[in-house]
Enzyme design. Sequence first.
Site, PDB file in Angstrom:
ATOM      1  N   PRO A  58       0.824  -1.210   0.000  1.00 15.42           N
ATOM      2  CG  PRO A  58      -0.611  -1.463   1.809  1.00 15.42           C
ATOM      3  CD  PRO A  58       0.610  -2.033   1.186  1.00 15.42           C
ATOM      4  NE  ARG A  80      -3.570  -5.755 -22.482  1.00 18.34           N
ATOM      5  CZ  ARG A  80      -3.432  -4.633 -23.203  1.00 18.34           C
ATOM      6  NH1 ARG A  80      -2.503  -3.748 -22.869  1.00 18.34           N
ATOM      7  NH2 ARG A  80      -4.209  -4.409 -24.242  1.00 18.34           N
ATOM      8  CD  GLU A 102      -0.657  -4.334   9.743  1.00 25.94           C
ATOM      9  OE1 GLU A 102      -1.795  -4.832   9.787  1.00 25.94           O
ATOM     10  OE2 GLU A 102      -0.410  -3.212   9.294  1.00 25.94           O
ATOM     11  CG  ASP A 124      -3.484  -1.008 -24.489  1.00 21.56           C
ATOM     12  OD1 ASP A 124      -4.383  -1.644 -25.043  1.00 21.56           O
ATOM     13  OD2 ASP A 124      -2.465  -1.507 -24.029  1.00 21.56           O
TER      14      ASP A 124
HETATM   15  C1  LIG Z   1      -2.443   0.455  11.338  1.00 25.38           C
HETATM   16  N1  LIG Z   1      -2.357   0.480   9.886  1.00 25.38           N
HETATM   17  C2  LIG Z   1      -0.964   0.657   9.458  1.00 25.38           C
HETATM   18  C3  LIG Z   1      -0.862   0.664   7.943  1.00 25.38           C
HETATM   19  N2  LIG Z   1      -1.397  -0.599   7.417  1.00 25.38           N
HETATM   20  C4  LIG Z   1      -1.296  -0.544   5.956  1.00 25.38           C
HETATM   21  C5  LIG Z   1      -1.520  -1.932   5.362  1.00 25.38           C
HETATM   22  C6  LIG Z   1      -0.474  -2.829   5.370  1.00 25.38           C
HETATM   23  C7  LIG Z   1      -0.656  -4.112   4.820  1.00 25.38           C
HETATM   24  C8  LIG Z   1      -1.893  -4.465   4.313  1.00 25.38           C
HETATM   25  C9  LIG Z   1      -2.109  -5.825   3.778  1.00 25.38           C
HETATM   26  N3  LIG Z   1      -1.045  -6.165   2.812  1.00 25.38           N
HETATM   27  C10 LIG Z   1      -0.027  -7.005   3.093  1.00 25.38           C
HETATM   28  C11 LIG Z   1       0.766  -7.067   1.951  1.00 25.38           C
HETATM   29  C12 LIG Z   1       0.200  -6.247   0.959  1.00 25.38           C
HETATM   30  C13 LIG Z   1       0.560  -5.921  -0.343  1.00 25.38           C
HETATM   31  C14 LIG Z   1      -0.215  -5.017  -1.059  1.00 25.38           C
HETATM   32  C15 LIG Z   1      -1.335  -4.436  -0.455  1.00 25.38           C
HETATM   33  C16 LIG Z   1      -2.114  -3.409  -1.161  1.00 25.38           C
HETATM   34  N4  LIG Z   1      -3.187  -2.820  -0.616  1.00 25.38           N
HETATM   35  N5  LIG Z   1      -3.663  -1.893  -1.463  1.00 25.38           N
HETATM   36  C17 LIG Z   1      -2.901  -1.853  -2.574  1.00 25.38           C
HETATM   37  N6  LIG Z   1      -3.088  -1.014  -3.652  1.00 25.38           N
HETATM   38  C18 LIG Z   1      -1.906  -2.819  -2.417  1.00 25.38           C
HETATM   39  C19 LIG Z   1      -0.937  -3.056  -3.444  1.00 25.38           C
HETATM   40  N7  LIG Z   1      -0.224  -3.182  -4.334  1.00 25.38           N
HETATM   41  C20 LIG Z   1      -1.720  -4.788   0.853  1.00 25.38           C
HETATM   42  C21 LIG Z   1      -0.944  -5.686   1.545  1.00 25.38           C
HETATM   43  C22 LIG Z   1      -2.942  -3.567   4.313  1.00 25.38           C
HETATM   44  C23 LIG Z   1      -2.743  -2.279   4.850  1.00 25.38           C
HETATM   45  C24 LIG Z   1      -2.789  -0.816   7.833  1.00 25.38           C
HETATM   46  C25 LIG Z   1      -2.904  -0.781   9.323  1.00 25.38           C
END
Ligand SMILES: CN1CCN(Cc2ccc(Cn3ccc4ccc(-c5n[nH]c(N)c5C#N)cc43)cc2)CC1
Length: 248
Positions: free
Chosen positions: A94, A163, A121, A178
């Site tokens: 994220p 793709r 996380e 595209d």
């Molecule tokens: C207290 N707070 C502190 C910050 N955290 C932040 C957080 C941390 C991990 C996760 C779950 N997670 C684990 C690995 C992983 C990879 C990608 C993504 C991802 N989400 N959205 C995108 N566009 C993604 C992409 N690409 C999520 C992932 C969710 C949220 C939340 C709680």
Amino acid sequence: MRLDVVTVFPEYLAPLRLALLGRAVDRGIVEVGIHDLRDWTHDVHRSVDDTPFGGGPGMVMRPTVWGEALDDLVPVPHPDTGDDDRPLLIVPTPAGRPFTQSDAHRYARRRHLLFACGRYEGIDQRVVDEASETMDVEEVSIGDYVLIGGEVAVLVIAEAVVRLLPGVLGNRRSHEEDSFSDGLLEGPSYTRPEVWRDRAVPEVLKSGNHARIDRWRRDQSLRRTAERRPELLARAELDTPDLALLAE
Ligand SMILES: CN1CCN(Cc2ccc(Cn3ccc4ccc(-c5n[nH]c(N)c5C#N)cc43)cc2)CC1
């Protein structure tokens, strides 16, 4: 191109072997390796996570397990390995830089993509720090919304990249047309029947006048971009008719 994906949910990546991507694999355009991170654990519980230093919610993925997995999947760099031959480690997160179509084009030029799917996380930062010493590493996000792990992001990125590889889309569809290739959103598309539930296909599309059709499609694309993604207009190459349409 070779794609390797490390995940605690290998079955989540099964779509990489289906449909368009599956055909690319069958044609030998892409090799895909899906690896279960737990195969590099040594404890009876096959644990991959632990509590975060400094406290806070959730768990963090352990560097020890990831380190062994990446060591096994990244060939020792040959002295004259070119930059584009080095594996590119892609870590969805994220907190990543937004993944874009230009990234997809850049990744499509690499011979080896290695995806690290985090969960919980995320992954201990030292994994990325250490990997950066021997390979290119990119932490990217597929959008401003929160997922549960990186697997879905890997499917998105892998599809956007594969793709683009020669021979994957065939003649049916050129990726040069595209969305985003000219900086604008694509306009509406229509097919048979000519009238459906009292809704007719725009007459211009049946005119056979390709200059008019091209102009109409460009106008529809400009209108849609101005309405939905106005920020894209600043980067698009607009000509006088385009500007006249937008000024209406
Ligand atoms: C207290 N707070 C502190 C910050 N955290 C932040 C957080 C941390 C991990 C996760 C779950 N997670 C684990 C690995 C992983 C990879 C990608 C993504 C991802 N989400 N959205 C995108 N566009 C993604 C992409 N690409 C999520 C992932 C969710 C949220 C939340 C709680």
